[in-house]
Design a protein around this motif. Structure first.
Motif, short mmCIF file in Angstrom:
data_model
loop_
_atom_site.label_atom_id
_atom_site.label_comp_id
_atom_site.label_asym_id
_atom_site.label_seq_id
_atom_site.Cartn_x
_atom_site.Cartn_y
_atom_site.Cartn_z
N HIS A 1 0.84 -1.20 0.00
CA HIS A 1 0.00 0.00 0.00
C HIS A 1 0.87 1.25 0.00
O HIS A 1 1.81 1.39 0.80
CB HIS A 1 -0.89 -0.01 1.25
N GLY A 2 0.59 2.18 -0.87
CA GLY A 2 1.38 3.40 -0.96
C GLY A 2 1.06 4.38 0.14
O GLY A 2 0.19 4.15 0.99
N CYS A 3 1.77 5.50 0.14
CA CYS A 3 1.52 6.54 1.13
C CYS A 3 0.14 7.16 0.91
O CYS A 3 -0.34 7.25 -0.22
CB CYS A 3 2.59 7.63 1.03
N TYR A 4 -0.46 7.59 1.98
CA TYR A 4 -1.81 8.16 1.90
C TYR A 4 -1.74 9.53 1.24
O TYR A 4 -1.03 10.43 1.70
CB TYR A 4 -2.40 8.27 3.30
N SER A 5 -2.49 9.71 0.17
CA SER A 5 -2.47 10.98 -0.55
C SER A 5 -3.86 11.55 -0.78
O SER A 5 -4.00 12.63 -1.36
CB SER A 5 -1.77 10.80 -1.91
N LEU A 6 -4.89 10.84 -0.33
CA LEU A 6 -6.26 11.30 -0.53
C LEU A 6 -6.56 12.45 0.43
O LEU A 6 -6.24 12.39 1.62
CB LEU A 6 -7.24 10.15 -0.26
N ASN A 7 -7.15 13.51 -0.08
CA ASN A 7 -7.50 14.64 0.77
C ASN A 7 -8.68 14.27 1.66
O ASN A 7 -9.42 13.33 1.39
CB ASN A 7 -7.84 15.85 -0.10
N THR A 8 -8.86 14.98 2.75
CA THR A 8 -10.00 14.73 3.64
C THR A 8 -10.77 16.02 3.85
O THR A 8 -10.18 17.10 4.02
CB THR A 8 -9.55 14.17 5.00
N THR A 9 -12.09 15.92 3.81
CA THR A 9 -12.95 17.07 4.07
C THR A 9 -13.35 17.16 5.53
O THR A 9 -13.99 18.12 5.95
CB THR A 9 -14.22 16.99 3.20
N THR A 10 -12.97 16.17 6.32
CA THR A 10 -13.34 16.13 7.73
C THR A 10 -12.40 16.96 8.59
O THR A 10 -12.82 17.62 9.55
CB THR A 10 -13.35 14.68 8.24
N TYR A 11 -11.12 16.95 8.24
CA TYR A 11 -10.11 17.62 9.05
C TYR A 11 -9.41 18.70 8.23
O TYR A 11 -9.17 18.53 7.03
CB TYR A 11 -9.08 16.62 9.58
N PHE A 12 -9.04 19.78 8.89
CA PHE A 12 -8.30 20.87 8.26
C PHE A 12 -6.81 20.64 8.45
O PHE A 12 -6.34 20.37 9.55
CB PHE A 12 -8.71 22.21 8.89
N ASN A 13 -6.06 20.71 7.34
CA ASN A 13 -4.61 20.45 7.38
C ASN A 13 -4.32 19.11 8.06
O ASN A 13 -3.56 19.03 9.03
CB ASN A 13 -3.86 21.58 8.11
N PHE A 14 -4.92 18.06 7.54
CA PHE A 14 -4.75 16.71 8.10
C PHE A 14 -3.26 16.37 8.12
O PHE A 14 -2.61 16.28 7.07
CB PHE A 14 -5.51 15.72 7.23
N PRO A 15 -2.67 16.17 9.31
CA PRO A 15 -1.20 16.08 9.42
C PRO A 15 -0.63 14.68 9.16
O PRO A 15 0.06 14.11 10.00
CB PRO A 15 -0.96 16.51 10.87
N VAL A 16 -0.92 14.10 7.99
CA VAL A 16 -0.36 12.78 7.67
C VAL A 16 1.12 12.91 7.34
O VAL A 16 1.60 13.96 6.91
CB VAL A 16 -1.11 12.13 6.50
#
Length: 538
Positions: free
Chosen positions: A523-538
């Motif tokens: 599984h690759g690095c997570y690159s999907l944006n999220t609308t739940t959190y602002f500036n999701f710190p992955v």
């Protein structure tokens, strides 16, 4: 042979699963002459049922059976299709089953776990549906997970270790076999006068059926708003007639977004789960009997209700009363029934115990602690015995406060909720929640059994973000030692699982398999944006 029969049942018309010798290893109904669901029955003959614990406040562990351990690879492709198990794909089945759970019990017991919550229904789902939340039938076990004998063996091993098992119950939602006329390939607008429906394919439910004959008057259930008070005439004036159906036919409501709770209770869930009219007694009685049969066949110790606040609350109370009586006949006199409460505490309080509106709240915490089933009826919505939920199965109010406390930013609140501080939130729960235990085998009176955790199967894993493991540990301190109730872990938390494998930006979760799997190793690095959190710190 059974693979062929099961596939035929799924892919062709299967009008009635009364009794089929070919399914004897999986069919919970053993009545060979039953012609109606009211005649269904099955029971573990010659078995001494495991008694309930007197106190449920001990550590719980949540797991998706498919995402845990693959103990029997021979059932990975049980339906014989090409879209079930793929070792390179993390959106299909991994292969976990009840044999894998049995093999892992010493691991769980060694961590001090006493309660196991198996997320997702154990009942037959569509071939690719690993999470189990869309059952096609309520009496047939999913072949991917194991036979009745395999389940009994595993549950006996759980009980032999002094542990208990809670199963998921979808109650009012099933699979996705029904379509709305004129909207077969599109979302269907919610309409209080309902829509005509049809089967999407030749597949049909066996014990529940729709109807397209409209009745001008129907006995609708009581409904509440998120304010904690009943809906007004602006709603009730719209709800007059309905179709002669076992299913609600009002249209779709998406899984996320802001919609009135009463609409969610009547709509098809997220366009993918058909909703039963559990508020109609004849429909609810079938659901109740099916659920009772599972207790009698497998010796489970409780149910967790999925999307619990999308069930009409009086139906949930009547269901709870029936199931408690069923369990008590088997010697289980403290059967545990928590449910998923995602909204604010005020609306959740309608479902907890006998229910409590904001104008029914005792003045002091001391009065809350002293509550019993014999307390004045002015504190309760429903009559004695009509207790809906015992507790929140994952306390989202505390989780939302926890995410803010641990530095997250975004849509982290719900309307009419408890205060964000731990002490203030607890003080609010004591007064607003009916936490009285109605079971004869539990502590009489006030018995807080909310389950608290930092992660569940529907939210992100903390180790996926910056400094997330440290934040997770701090959160576990709060949920395990600070909040009165039940501490709960998600599988893999003890190993700092971090992979996120969701495919939608508004629904972030990590469901990595516990046993080794190529799909997550690559599984690759997570690159999907999220609308739940602002500036999701992955």
């Amino acid at each position: 042979m059974w693979q062929v029969l099961l596939l035929a049942c799924l892919l062709t018309s299967c009008l009635a699963l009364r009794y089929d010798a070919a399914q004897v290893a999986f069919n919970l109904n053993e009545n060979t002459t039953a012609t109606d669901p009211a005649q269904y029955w099955g029971q573990w003959q010659g078995h001494t049922y495991n008694p309930s614990p007197t106190n449920w406040r001990f550590p719980f562990y949540t797991l998706f059976l498919d995402r845990f351990v693959n103990g029997d690879p021979s059932n990975d492709d049980a339906n014989g299709t090409s879209f079930e198990h793929d070792p390179m794909a993390n959106q299909l089945r991994h292969g976990g089953d009840v044999a894998g759970l049995a093999d892992s019990l010493d691991y769980l017991h060694g961590m001090g776990i006493k309660g196991i919550y198996i997320a997702g229904s154990a009942l037959i789902n569509l071939p690719w549906a690993f999470d189990g939340y869309s059952p096609v039938d309520f009496t047939l076990l999913d072949h991917h997970f194991g036979t009745i004998a395999a389940w009994r063996s595993a549950i006996t091993a759980i009980h032999d270790r002094g542990m208990y098992v809670i199963m998921d119950n979808t109650m009012a939602t099933m699979s996705n076999l029904i379509g709305f006329e004129g909207y077969m390939n599109a979302s269907t607008p919610f309409r209080t006068t309902e829509h005509k429906v049809q089967w999407k394919t030749d597949r049909q439910y066996m014990d529940f059926h729709f109807g397209n004959t409209y009745n001008e008057t129907c006995a609708y259930p009581r409904l509440w708003n998120e304010t904690g008070f009943p809906v007004g005439t602006d709603v009730t004036s719209q709800l007059k007639g309905c179709y002669d159906s076992d299913f609600d036919q009002y249209g779709d409501i998406e899984a996320f977004g802001v919609y009135p709770d009463w609409q969610r209770q009547l709509a098809k869930f997220a366009s993918v789960q058909d909703r039963l009219r559990e508020w109609v007694p004849s429909v609810r009685e079938r659901i109740q009997r099916h659920s009772c049969i599972m207790i009698a066949q497998l010796d489970i110790d409780g149910y967790r209700f999925d999307k619990a606040t999308q069930v009409t609350v009086d139906a949930q109370g009547a269901f709870g009363n029936y199931i408690r009586e069923c369990a008590q006949k088997l010697g289980k006199d403290n059967f545990f029934m928590p449910g998923e409460i995602t909204g604010g505490n005020t609306f959740g309080s309608i479902y907890l115990g006998r229910g409590r509106q904001p104008d029914m709240v005792p003045e002091t915490m001391a009065e809350g602690f002293a509550m019993t089933d014999d307390s004045d009826d002015k504190y309760f919505i429903r009559d004695p015995g009509q207790n809906a939920l015992d507790a929140a199965a994952f306390h989202y109010t505390i989780y939302r406060s926890l995410t803010r406390f641990l530095g997250m930013d975004g849509s982290l609140s719900a309307g009419f909720d408890s205060p964000s501080g731990w002490v203030d939130a607890w003080n609010d729960m004591v007064r607003t929640n009916d936490l009285v235990n109605p079971n004869p085998g539990g502590p009489q009176g006030f018995d807080p059994r909310h389950l608290y955790g930092v992660t569940n199967q529907d939210v992100f894993r903390w180790p996926a973000i910056k400094n997330g493991t440290a934040k997770m540990l701090l959160g576990l301190f709060i949920t395990t030692l600070h909040m009165p109730g039940i501490p709960k872990l998600l599988w893999g938390e003890e190993q700092a699982f971090y992979i996120l494998d969701n495919t939608a930006g508004n629904y972030v979760f990590g469901r990595q398999a516990m046993s080794s799997a190529t799909a997550w190793q690559t599984h690759g690095c997570y690159s999907l944006n999220t609308t739940t959190y602002f500036n999701f710190p992955v």
